[in-house]
Design an enzyme around this catalytic site. Structure first.
Site, PDB file in Angstrom:
ATOM      1  N   SER A  59       0.850  -1.351   0.072  1.00  0.00           N
ATOM      2  CA  SER A  59       0.053  -0.132  -0.086  1.00  0.00           C
ATOM      3  C   SER A  59       1.004   1.201   0.082  1.00  0.00           C
ATOM      4  O   SER A  59       1.993   1.101   0.378  1.00  0.00           O
ATOM      5  CB  SER A  59      -1.015  -0.210   1.265  1.00  0.00           C
ATOM      6  OG  SER A  59      -1.562  -1.221   1.401  1.00  0.00           O
TER       7      SER A  59
HETATM    8  N1  SAH Z   1      -1.494  -3.607   3.385  1.00  0.00           N
HETATM    9  C1  SAH Z   1      -0.967  -4.461   2.497  1.00  0.00           C
HETATM   10  C2  SAH Z   1      -1.810  -4.285   1.116  1.00  0.00           C
HETATM   11  C3  SAH Z   1      -1.828  -5.392   0.242  1.00  0.00           C
HETATM   12  S1  SAH Z   1      -2.946  -5.118  -1.329  1.00  0.00           S
HETATM   13  C4  SAH Z   1       0.492  -4.085   2.166  1.00  0.00           C
HETATM   14  O1  SAH Z   1       0.817  -2.994   2.376  1.00  0.00           O
HETATM   15  O2  SAH Z   1       1.224  -5.094   1.631  1.00  0.00           O
HETATM   16  C5  SAH Z   1      -4.437  -5.743  -0.621  1.00  0.00           C
HETATM   17  C6  SAH Z   1      -4.458  -7.315  -0.366  1.00  0.00           C
HETATM   18  O3  SAH Z   1      -5.634  -7.673  -0.079  1.00  0.00           O
HETATM   19  C7  SAH Z   1      -3.708  -8.195  -1.526  1.00  0.00           C
HETATM   20  O4  SAH Z   1      -2.790  -9.079  -1.135  1.00  0.00           O
HETATM   21  C8  SAH Z   1      -5.076  -9.193  -2.001  1.00  0.00           C
HETATM   22  O5  SAH Z   1      -4.682 -10.249  -2.442  1.00  0.00           O
HETATM   23  C9  SAH Z   1      -5.845  -9.185  -0.465  1.00  0.00           C
HETATM   24  N2  SAH Z   1      -7.135  -9.657  -0.764  1.00  0.00           N
HETATM   25  C10 SAH Z   1      -8.116  -9.104  -1.584  1.00  0.00           C
HETATM   26  N3  SAH Z   1      -9.300  -9.700  -1.416  1.00  0.00           N
HETATM   27  C11 SAH Z   1      -9.354 -10.464  -0.184  1.00  0.00           C
HETATM   28  C12 SAH Z   1     -10.065 -11.300   0.608  1.00  0.00           C
HETATM   29  N4  SAH Z   1     -11.355 -11.429   0.267  1.00  0.00           N
HETATM   30  N5  SAH Z   1      -9.481 -11.762   1.579  1.00  0.00           N
HETATM   31  C13 SAH Z   1      -8.307 -11.757   2.088  1.00  0.00           C
HETATM   32  N6  SAH Z   1      -7.262 -10.980   1.285  1.00  0.00           N
HETATM   33  C14 SAH Z   1      -7.846 -10.417   0.117  1.00  0.00           C
END
Ligand code: SAH
Length: 219
Positions: A59
């Site tokens: 993010s």
């Molecule tokens: N805060 C994290 C953001 C990752 S992006 C960072 O800074 O690294 C958001 C993440 O949400 C992705 O890895 C995606 O695979 C996950 N995601 C999307 N839908 C989801 C769901 N239903 N359950 C669990 N994870 C989910």
């Protein structure tokens, strides 16, 4: 551009996204380079999202700072995070909720942070990254390959729930799995929504517009 983690923290503080000392300390303690793919290390301290594989991103720092200020974490909080991704935000949360003596001692072996990730390879990446700080080993964080739209009934209720992927509405399971007095901070479409649970089925809502997120995918 920033060339160190402390320069990134300084930028976020000057822009007004980081405010509270405990969150500033947490951002200083958790180095973003430990969560960025090796090929992108030179960009680790830019205030930008970066690709982490599987069409997902670590993010944008300003968004994480803004959402975590709203979440108002305290030592001992039990937190559900949806979307572990790189594990960066997971570690920032863990740093905020861990008692200095270790969460397991203080909470009868309960985890402080349950983090759900629907893509297995990213869940593995998050475990590796979060382990760099010992949070998995100390029992503060548990990362699970699971669809977060269902919440996580077996570890409920939670004091705080935060999602880093955006859906059209807030899943009912999250509202049900929150303690009264608890708080949800989550994207809904392009906004950040804060829900304060004031009664069994009563919530107070605040909304902040103009952010970008990857989609929350069910299943
Ligand atoms: N805060 C994290 C953001 C990752 S992006 C960072 O800074 O690294 C958001 C993440 O949400 C992705 O890895 C995606 O695979 C996950 N995601 C999307 N839908 C989801 C769901 N239903 N359950 C669990 N994870 C989910």
């Amino acid at each position: 551009m920033n060339y160190s983690n402390s320069e990134l923290v300084e930028e976020l503080t000057e822009l007004g996204y980081l405010k509270s000392q405990s969150l500033i300390d947490s951002f200083l303690a958790i180095d973003r380079k430990d969560f960025v793919p090796e090929s992108l290390l030179e960009f680790a301290y830019y205030n930008e999202p970066l690709p982490i594989g599987n069409d997902q991103t670590i993010s944008q720092p300003l968004t994480v700072a803004f959402m975590l200020e709203l979440l108002d974490l305290k030592a001992g909080d039990k937190v559900l995070e949806i979307g572990s991704g790189s594990g960066w935000q997971t570690s920032l949360i863990a740093k905020m909720v861990e008692y200095s003596g270790g969460i397991a001692e203080d909470k009868d072996g309960r985890y402080g942070v349950i983090s759900l990730e629907r893509i297995d390879s990213l869940a593995q990446m998050a475990i590796n990254n979060v382990s760099k700080y010992g949070f998995v080993e100390r029992g503060v964080v548990k990362i699970i390959n699971f669809d977060g739209t269902k919440g996580y009934e077996t570890e409920a209720p939670f004091d705080k729930i935060i999602a880093s992927a955006s859906g059209k509405e807030i899943p009912q399971a999250w509202k049900d799995q929150l303690v009264i007095g608890g708080k949800i901070v989550t994207p809904v479409e392009e906004s950040i929504v804060v829900l304060d649970k004031t009664g069994k089925n009563e919530f107070q809502k605040r909304e902040f517009h103009g952010f970008a997120f990857v989609p929350l995918i069910s299943g």
